[in-house]
Write an enzyme that holds these catalytic residues in place. Structure first.
Site, PDB file in Angstrom:
ATOM      1  N   LEU A 131       7.279  -5.043   7.354  1.00 42.34           N
ATOM      2  CA  LEU A 131       5.911  -4.798   7.833  1.00 42.34           C
ATOM      3  C   LEU A 131       5.116  -3.912   6.888  1.00 42.34           C
ATOM      4  O   LEU A 131       3.929  -3.677   7.121  1.00 42.34           O
ATOM      5  CB  LEU A 131       5.953  -4.118   9.212  1.00 42.34           C
ATOM      6  CG  LEU A 131       6.045  -5.014  10.442  1.00 42.34           C
ATOM      7  CD1 LEU A 131       7.318  -5.846  10.434  1.00 42.34           C
ATOM      8  CD2 LEU A 131       6.007  -4.167  11.713  1.00 42.34           C
ATOM      9  N   GLY A 140      15.862  -9.319  -2.041  1.00 37.90           N
ATOM     10  CA  GLY A 140      17.078  -8.987  -2.796  1.00 37.90           C
ATOM     11  C   GLY A 140      18.080  -8.266  -1.906  1.00 37.90           C
ATOM     12  O   GLY A 140      19.282  -8.565  -1.921  1.00 37.90           O
ATOM     13  N   TYR A 184      -5.063  -8.401  -0.546  1.00 38.92           N
ATOM     14  CA  TYR A 184      -4.284  -8.544   0.699  1.00 38.92           C
ATOM     15  C   TYR A 184      -3.908 -10.006   0.919  1.00 38.92           C
ATOM     16  O   TYR A 184      -2.734 -10.334   1.061  1.00 38.92           O
ATOM     17  CB  TYR A 184      -5.124  -8.008   1.857  1.00 38.92           C
ATOM     18  CG  TYR A 184      -4.436  -7.998   3.201  1.00 38.92           C
ATOM     19  CD1 TYR A 184      -3.450  -7.057   3.495  1.00 38.92           C
ATOM     20  CD2 TYR A 184      -4.789  -8.904   4.199  1.00 38.92           C
ATOM     21  CE1 TYR A 184      -2.827  -7.036   4.746  1.00 38.92           C
ATOM     22  CE2 TYR A 184      -4.182  -8.892   5.436  1.00 38.92           C
ATOM     23  CZ  TYR A 184      -3.206  -7.954   5.711  1.00 38.92           C
ATOM     24  OH  TYR A 184      -2.593  -7.924   6.948  1.00 38.92           O
TER      25      TYR A 184
HETATM   26  P1  NAD Z   1      -0.375  -0.153   9.622  1.00 39.82           P
HETATM   27  O1  NAD Z   1      -1.250   0.164   8.465  1.00 39.82           O
HETATM   28  O2  NAD Z   1      -0.495   0.665  10.855  1.00 39.82           O
HETATM   29  O3  NAD Z   1       1.160  -0.171   9.205  1.00 39.82           O
HETATM   30  C1  NAD Z   1       1.608  -0.422   7.901  1.00 39.82           C
HETATM   31  C2  NAD Z   1       2.715   0.571   7.589  1.00 39.82           C
HETATM   32  O4  NAD Z   1       3.237   0.295   6.279  1.00 39.82           O
HETATM   33  C3  NAD Z   1       2.235   2.023   7.566  1.00 39.82           C
HETATM   34  O5  NAD Z   1       3.114   2.832   8.288  1.00 39.82           O
HETATM   35  C4  NAD Z   1       2.222   2.373   6.081  1.00 39.82           C
HETATM   36  O6  NAD Z   1       2.387   3.759   5.844  1.00 39.82           O
HETATM   37  C5  NAD Z   1       3.374   1.528   5.579  1.00 39.82           C
HETATM   38  N1  NAD Z   1       3.299   1.222   4.137  1.00 39.82           N
HETATM   39  C6  NAD Z   1       2.234   0.765   3.441  1.00 39.82           C
HETATM   40  N2  NAD Z   1       2.569   0.587   2.149  1.00 39.82           N
HETATM   41  C7  NAD Z   1       3.881   0.929   2.036  1.00 39.82           C
HETATM   42  C8  NAD Z   1       4.797   0.968   0.955  1.00 39.82           C
HETATM   43  N3  NAD Z   1       4.437   0.625  -0.288  1.00 39.82           N
HETATM   44  N4  NAD Z   1       6.072   1.381   1.193  1.00 39.82           N
HETATM   45  C9  NAD Z   1       6.462   1.755   2.445  1.00 39.82           C
HETATM   46  N5  NAD Z   1       5.621   1.752   3.501  1.00 39.82           N
HETATM   47  C10 NAD Z   1       4.345   1.341   3.306  1.00 39.82           C
HETATM   48  O7  NAD Z   1      -0.640  -1.694   9.963  1.00 39.82           O
HETATM   49  P2  NAD Z   1      -0.102  -2.610  11.157  1.00 39.82           P
HETATM   50  O8  NAD Z   1      -1.292  -3.104  11.881  1.00 39.82           O
HETATM   51  O9  NAD Z   1       0.980  -1.949  11.899  1.00 39.82           O
HETATM   52  O10 NAD Z   1       0.479  -3.844  10.333  1.00 39.82           O
HETATM   53  C11 NAD Z   1       1.872  -4.004  10.113  1.00 39.82           C
HETATM   54  C12 NAD Z   1       2.092  -5.308   9.337  1.00 39.82           C
HETATM   55  O11 NAD Z   1       1.600  -6.414  10.086  1.00 39.82           O
HETATM   56  C13 NAD Z   1       1.381  -5.342   7.983  1.00 39.82           C
HETATM   57  O12 NAD Z   1       2.227  -5.958   7.032  1.00 39.82           O
HETATM   58  C14 NAD Z   1       0.172  -6.192   8.248  1.00 39.82           C
HETATM   59  O13 NAD Z   1      -0.249  -6.870   7.085  1.00 39.82           O
HETATM   60  C15 NAD Z   1       0.683  -7.161   9.307  1.00 39.82           C
HETATM   61  N6  NAD Z   1      -0.423  -7.681  10.127  1.00 39.82           N
HETATM   62  C16 NAD Z   1      -1.037  -6.876  11.059  1.00 39.82           C
HETATM   63  C17 NAD Z   1      -2.098  -7.382  11.792  1.00 39.82           C
HETATM   64  C18 NAD Z   1      -2.792  -6.565  12.855  1.00 39.82           C
HETATM   65  O14 NAD Z   1      -3.742  -7.064  13.470  1.00 39.82           O
HETATM   66  N7  NAD Z   1      -2.411  -5.354  13.138  1.00 39.82           N
HETATM   67  C19 NAD Z   1      -2.547  -8.699  11.582  1.00 39.82           C
HETATM   68  C20 NAD Z   1      -1.910  -9.450  10.597  1.00 39.82           C
HETATM   69  C21 NAD Z   1      -0.837  -8.955   9.889  1.00 39.82           C
END
Ligand code: NAD
Ligand code: UDP
Length: 314
Positions: free
Chosen positions: A72, A101, A144
């Protein structure tokens, strides 16, 4: 008991998933670099013997022995993923390579949190998984969108070439408690504005549509997809098909918060998709999944969370 790695586990969705998987009797490693996530989201889990919090950036390799990986990690709100666009695309691509990996070495199953953004500004409606999308490769959302598209390609290639057990879900707009009040997404912006009787900022004329899914429903779908043993790897849309315009959504938030806020309009950001609604026929057929939480009920729980957050910050 399974040992499960959740990257981005301190974020909005990751924190709900961590709690659910712990409650179901698993061991959870929550990995996060805290770019958009927060310890506050998972503070109540720290101290649980089956929970481990690791500060790590998934653009760097990570070694552990795990059975399942939910990938995520990636900022999800447009202002956050555009803040450091190069880092965003590195997170999606290098992070996916590192997780694939790891999965290959451990023979773990890896579930990639992909997105409706792979459809870009879609020309077919509602969106089905066989649609290849309409994505601008050089715009402000591309870091993105293209990062997530490439992560799907990587997952499929590791599946075909190295027999890694993968799952791909395409998440549509999801909301609920633990969203960051300052992350700039429409749900958090409108609720925080309404609770403080500030102007509600609609970008453009508000005729663009989105379909909002409550986080508990999404987490159900994610776990079903991870644990399905039928050979179905996706991609599969996970979202709530109840579509509304952003203007209708603003009015609903004003009603539910009993707010005096006025609606104002601001310029529409570049490449903002005009319409978005998941076709969830495939999720129903393959996973027996569909969302259950009514939007008003889900929003009331979310409003309660933001009310507390604003009170605590005062
Ligand atoms: P969020 O920003 O709350 O959570 C993302 C998390 O990833 C955060 O805790 C952040 O600190 C961590 N992170 C970012 N870059 C990182 C890195 N390089 N290494 C380690 N940790 C890292 O967002 P969310 O809404 O919880 O989304 C979670 C996932 O679901 C994401 O991949 C997002 O693309 C996907 N997503 C979410 C939605 C939505 O509506 N919320 C829709 C489509 C896809
Ligand atoms: N939006 C808005 N006002 C805001 C924040 C967002 O009108 O304060 C609009 C945005 O332009 C988009 C929709 O709401 O059309 C959803 O935006 P969000 O950033 O939540 O996610 P997206 O689905 O665009 O990734």
């Amino acid at each position: 008991m399974k040992r499960i790695l959740i990257t981005g586990g301190a974020g909005f969705i990751g924190s709900h998933l961590s709690e659910r998987l712990l409650n179901e009797g698993n061991e959870v490693i929550c990995l996060d670099n805290f770019f958009t996530g927060s310890k506050n989201n998972i503070r109540h889990l720290i101290g649980n013997n089956h929970f481990e919090l690791v500060r790590h950036d998934i653009t760097k390799e990570y070694y552990a022995e795990v059975d399942q990986i939910y990938n995520l990690a990636c900022p999800a709100s447009p202002p956050h993923y555009q803040y450091n666009a190069i880092k965003t695309i590195k997170t999606s691509i290098l992070g996916m390579i590192n997780m694939l990996g790891l999965a290959k070495r451990c023979k773990a199953t890896v579930l990639q949190a992909s997105t409706s953004e792979v459809y870009g500004d879609p020309k077919i409606h509602p969106q089905t998984e066989d649609y290849w999308g309409n994505v601008n490769p050089i715009g402000i959302r591309s870091c993105y969108d293209e990062g997530k598209r490439c992560a799907e390609t990587l997952a499929m290639d590791y599946y075909r070439q190295n027999k890694v057990d993968i799952r791909i879900i395409r998440i549509f707009n999801t909301y609920g408690p633990n969203m960051d009040p300052n992350d700039g997404r429409v749900v958090s912006n409108f609720i925080v504005q309404a609770l403080q009787n500030q102007d509600i900022t609609i970008y453009g004329d508000g005729t663009q549509t989105r379909s909002f899914c409550y986080v508990d429903d999404l987490v159900d779908g994610m776990i079903k997809m991870m644990n399905n043993k039928s050979g179905f790897i996706g991609p599969v849309n996970l979202g709530n098909p109840s579509e509304r315009t952003i203007l209708e959504f603003a009015k609903l938030i004003i009603k539910l918060t009993n707010s005096n806020s006025k609606i104002i309009h601001k310029p529409l950001p570049g490449d903002d998709p005009v319409r978005r609604k998941p076709d969830i026929t495939l999720a129903k057929k393959e996973l027996g999944w569909e969302p259950k939480v009514d939007i008003e009920k889900g929003l009331l729980k979310t409003i309660e969370y933001f009310e507390k957050k604003i009170r605590d910050e005062k």
